[in-house]
Design a protein around this motif. Sequence first.
Motif, PDB file in Angstrom:
ATOM      1  N   SER A 113      36.945  47.392  38.822  1.00 21.45           N
ATOM      2  CA  SER A 113      35.580  47.818  38.549  1.00 21.45           C
ATOM      3  C   SER A 113      35.248  48.983  39.453  1.00 21.45           C
ATOM      4  CB  SER A 113      34.597  46.677  38.795  1.00 21.45           C
ATOM      5  OG  SER A 113      33.254  47.136  38.721  1.00 21.45           O
ATOM      6  N   MET A 114      34.459  49.920  38.928  1.00 21.92           N
ATOM      7  CA  MET A 114      34.038  51.045  39.750  1.00 21.92           C
ATOM      8  C   MET A 114      32.749  50.728  40.510  1.00 21.92           C
ATOM      9  SD  MET A 114      32.598  53.589  36.774  1.00 21.92           S
ATOM     10  CE  MET A 114      32.019  54.788  37.960  1.00 21.92           C
ATOM     11  N   PHE A 115      32.203  49.548  40.276  1.00 18.46           N
ATOM     12  CA  PHE A 115      30.928  49.183  40.893  1.00 18.46           C
ATOM     13  C   PHE A 115      31.176  48.384  42.166  1.00 18.46           C
ATOM     14  CE2 PHE A 115      28.654  50.889  37.482  1.00 18.46           C
ATOM     15  CZ  PHE A 115      29.246  50.503  36.299  1.00 18.46           C
ATOM     16  N   THR A 116      30.657  48.888  43.271  1.00 18.51           N
ATOM     17  CA  THR A 116      30.935  48.266  44.559  1.00 18.51           C
ATOM     18  C   THR A 116      30.404  46.844  44.643  1.00 18.51           C
ATOM     19  OG1 THR A 116      28.945  49.265  45.499  1.00 18.51           O
ATOM     20  CG2 THR A 116      30.997  50.483  45.775  1.00 18.51           C
ATOM     21  N   TYR A 117      29.343  46.522  43.894  1.00 16.81           N
ATOM     22  CA  TYR A 117      28.772  45.181  43.978  1.00 16.81           C
ATOM     23  C   TYR A 117      29.679  44.119  43.361  1.00 16.81           C
ATOM     24  CZ  TYR A 117      27.204  46.066  39.147  1.00 16.81           C
ATOM     25  OH  TYR A 117      27.151  46.375  37.819  1.00 16.81           O
ATOM     26  N   GLU A 118      30.708  44.559  42.617  1.00 17.37           N
ATOM     27  CA  GLU A 118      31.648  43.605  42.024  1.00 17.37           C
ATOM     28  C   GLU A 118      32.659  43.093  43.052  1.00 17.37           C
ATOM     29  OE1 GLU A 118      31.529  42.535  38.973  1.00 17.37           O
ATOM     30  OE2 GLU A 118      30.746  44.080  37.645  1.00 17.37           O
ATOM     31  N   TYR A 119      32.697  43.698  44.217  1.00 17.23           N
ATOM     32  CA  TYR A 119      33.748  43.405  45.189  1.00 17.23           C
ATOM     33  C   TYR A 119      33.291  42.376  46.219  1.00 17.23           C
ATOM     34  CZ  TYR A 119      36.473  46.935  42.959  1.00 17.23           C
ATOM     35  OH  TYR A 119      37.190  47.629  42.019  1.00 17.23           O
ATOM     36  N   ASP A 120      34.120  41.361  46.401  1.00 12.85           N
ATOM     37  CA  ASP A 120      33.782  40.263  47.315  1.00 12.85           C
ATOM     38  C   ASP A 120      34.151  40.573  48.761  1.00 12.85           C
ATOM     39  OD1 ASP A 120      34.781  37.696  44.907  1.00 12.85           O
ATOM     40  OD2 ASP A 120      32.896  38.790  45.145  1.00 12.85           O
TER      41      ASP A 120
ATOM     42  N   VAL B  54      36.143  58.437  54.809  1.00 10.91           N
ATOM     43  CA  VAL B  54      36.585  57.113  55.225  1.00 10.91           C
ATOM     44  C   VAL B  54      37.043  56.382  53.962  1.00 10.91           C
ATOM     45  CG1 VAL B  54      35.958  54.925  56.305  1.00 10.91           C
ATOM     46  CG2 VAL B  54      34.980  57.072  57.161  1.00 10.91           C
ATOM     47  N   TYR B  55      38.246  55.839  54.027  1.00 13.59           N
ATOM     48  CA  TYR B  55      38.834  55.151  52.891  1.00 13.59           C
ATOM     49  C   TYR B  55      38.787  53.649  53.128  1.00 13.59           C
ATOM     50  CZ  TYR B  55      40.490  59.507  50.860  1.00 13.59           C
ATOM     51  OH  TYR B  55      40.544  60.761  50.271  1.00 13.59           O
ATOM     52  N   TYR B  56      38.324  52.939  52.101  1.00  9.65           N
ATOM     53  CA  TYR B  56      38.176  51.493  52.176  1.00  9.65           C
ATOM     54  C   TYR B  56      38.994  50.840  51.068  1.00  9.65           C
ATOM     55  CZ  TYR B  56      33.856  52.654  54.719  1.00  9.65           C
ATOM     56  OH  TYR B  56      32.933  53.146  55.610  1.00  9.65           O
ATOM     57  N   CYS B  57      39.558  49.682  51.367  1.00  8.56           N
ATOM     58  CA  CYS B  57      40.088  48.853  50.293  1.00  8.56           C
ATOM     59  C   CYS B  57      39.145  47.674  50.110  1.00  8.56           C
ATOM     60  CB  CYS B  57      41.519  48.395  50.545  1.00  8.56           C
ATOM     61  SG  CYS B  57      41.791  47.375  52.001  1.00  8.56           S
ATOM     62  N   ALA B  58      39.099  47.178  48.875  1.00 10.33           N
ATOM     63  CA  ALA B  58      38.168  46.110  48.537  1.00 10.33           C
ATOM     64  C   ALA B  58      38.788  45.240  47.451  1.00 10.33           C
ATOM     65  CB  ALA B  58      36.843  46.686  48.065  1.00 10.33           C
ATOM     66  N   ALA B  59      38.386  43.977  47.420  1.00  6.91           N
ATOM     67  CA  ALA B  59      38.947  43.002  46.479  1.00  6.91           C
ATOM     68  C   ALA B  59      37.868  42.455  45.560  1.00  6.91           C
ATOM     69  CB  ALA B  59      39.607  41.859  47.250  1.00  6.91           C
ATOM     70  N   ALA B  60      38.168  42.478  44.263  1.00 11.07           N
ATOM     71  CA  ALA B  60      37.273  41.914  43.241  1.00 11.07           C
ATOM     72  C   ALA B  60      38.060  40.928  42.385  1.00 11.07           C
ATOM     73  CB  ALA B  60      36.710  43.026  42.366  1.00 11.07           C
ATOM     74  N   PRO B  61      37.442  39.865  41.914  1.00  9.83           N
ATOM     75  CA  PRO B  61      38.173  38.889  41.098  1.00  9.83           C
ATOM     76  C   PRO B  61      38.721  39.509  39.815  1.00  9.83           C
ATOM     77  CG  PRO B  61      36.068  37.990  41.808  1.00  9.83           C
ATOM     78  CD  PRO B  61      36.055  39.455  42.144  1.00  9.83           C
ATOM     79  N   GLY B  62      40.019  39.408  39.598  1.00 11.56           N
ATOM     80  CA  GLY B  62      40.644  39.757  38.323  1.00 11.56           C
ATOM     81  C   GLY B  62      40.785  41.226  38.021  1.00 11.56           C
TER      82      GLY B  62
ATOM     83  N   LYS C  30      27.732  61.539  51.335  1.00 14.06           N
ATOM     84  CA  LYS C  30      27.978  61.285  49.913  1.00 14.06           C
ATOM     85  C   LYS C  30      28.059  59.790  49.634  1.00 14.06           C
ATOM     86  CE  LYS C  30      30.326  65.629  48.905  1.00 14.06           C
ATOM     87  NZ  LYS C  30      31.521  66.263  48.264  1.00 14.06           N
ATOM     88  N   ASP C  31      27.907  59.455  48.371  1.00 16.92           N
ATOM     89  CA  ASP C  31      28.043  58.067  47.963  1.00 16.92           C
ATOM     90  C   ASP C  31      29.505  57.630  48.010  1.00 16.92           C
ATOM     91  OD1 ASP C  31      25.534  58.404  45.339  1.00 16.92           O
ATOM     92  OD2 ASP C  31      25.317  57.884  47.463  1.00 16.92           O
ATOM     93  N   ARG C  32      29.686  56.335  48.144  1.00 15.57           N
ATOM     94  CA  ARG C  32      31.037  55.789  48.082  1.00 15.57           C
ATOM     95  C   ARG C  32      31.540  55.888  46.642  1.00 15.57           C
ATOM     96  NH1 ARG C  32      32.134  50.387  51.467  1.00 15.57           N
ATOM     97  NH2 ARG C  32      31.042  51.780  52.911  1.00 15.57           N
ATOM     98  N   GLU C  33      32.776  56.334  46.480  1.00 11.61           N
ATOM     99  CA  GLU C  33      33.334  56.502  45.139  1.00 11.61           C
ATOM    100  C   GLU C  33      34.689  55.831  45.029  1.00 11.61           C
ATOM    101  OE1 GLU C  33      34.134  60.581  44.095  1.00 11.61           O
ATOM    102  OE2 GLU C  33      35.264  60.981  45.933  1.00 11.61           O
ATOM    103  N   GLY C  34      34.977  55.341  43.831  1.00  9.28           N
ATOM    104  CA  GLY C  34      36.265  54.727  43.588  1.00  9.28           C
ATOM    105  C   GLY C  34      37.364  55.757  43.511  1.00  9.28           C
TER     106      GLY C  34
END
Length: 123
Positions: A104-111, A93-101, A43-47
């Motif tokens: 966002s549900m879009f993975t490309y927003e995460y640095d 598999v659960y991931y944490c991710a950081a985005a500025p400010g 499956k796709d990664r989901e928020g």
Amino acid sequence: QSRLVESGGGLAQPGGSLRLSCATSGVSLERYAISWFRQAPGKDREGVLCVSSSGAITNYLRSEKGRFTISKDSGKNTVTLQMDNQRTEDTAVYYCAAAPGECSMFTYEYDYWGQGTQVTVSS
């Protein structure tokens, strides 16, 4: 160097609970939103949930409202995902991710991304 490290995954029984932690270094929780994503096999990664830099919370899994909660401790540079009343479909598999400010549900927003932690819900 910025880094996110997840912990707390493992095996839970249906109806049980797990608490995941995301330890951050080099990522200020006062400047970055932290989201939890998950990816099940095939499956796709989901928020899942997000807490913004200002503390606002976004629930991406609206159908799961109430089972999962997110919190952050800026003093400990940690974001926690509490998962209750778990179901077999939470296996991922659960991931944490950081985005500025903002969240966002879009993975490309995460640095920055953690390496992921496996959660398996099974009897």
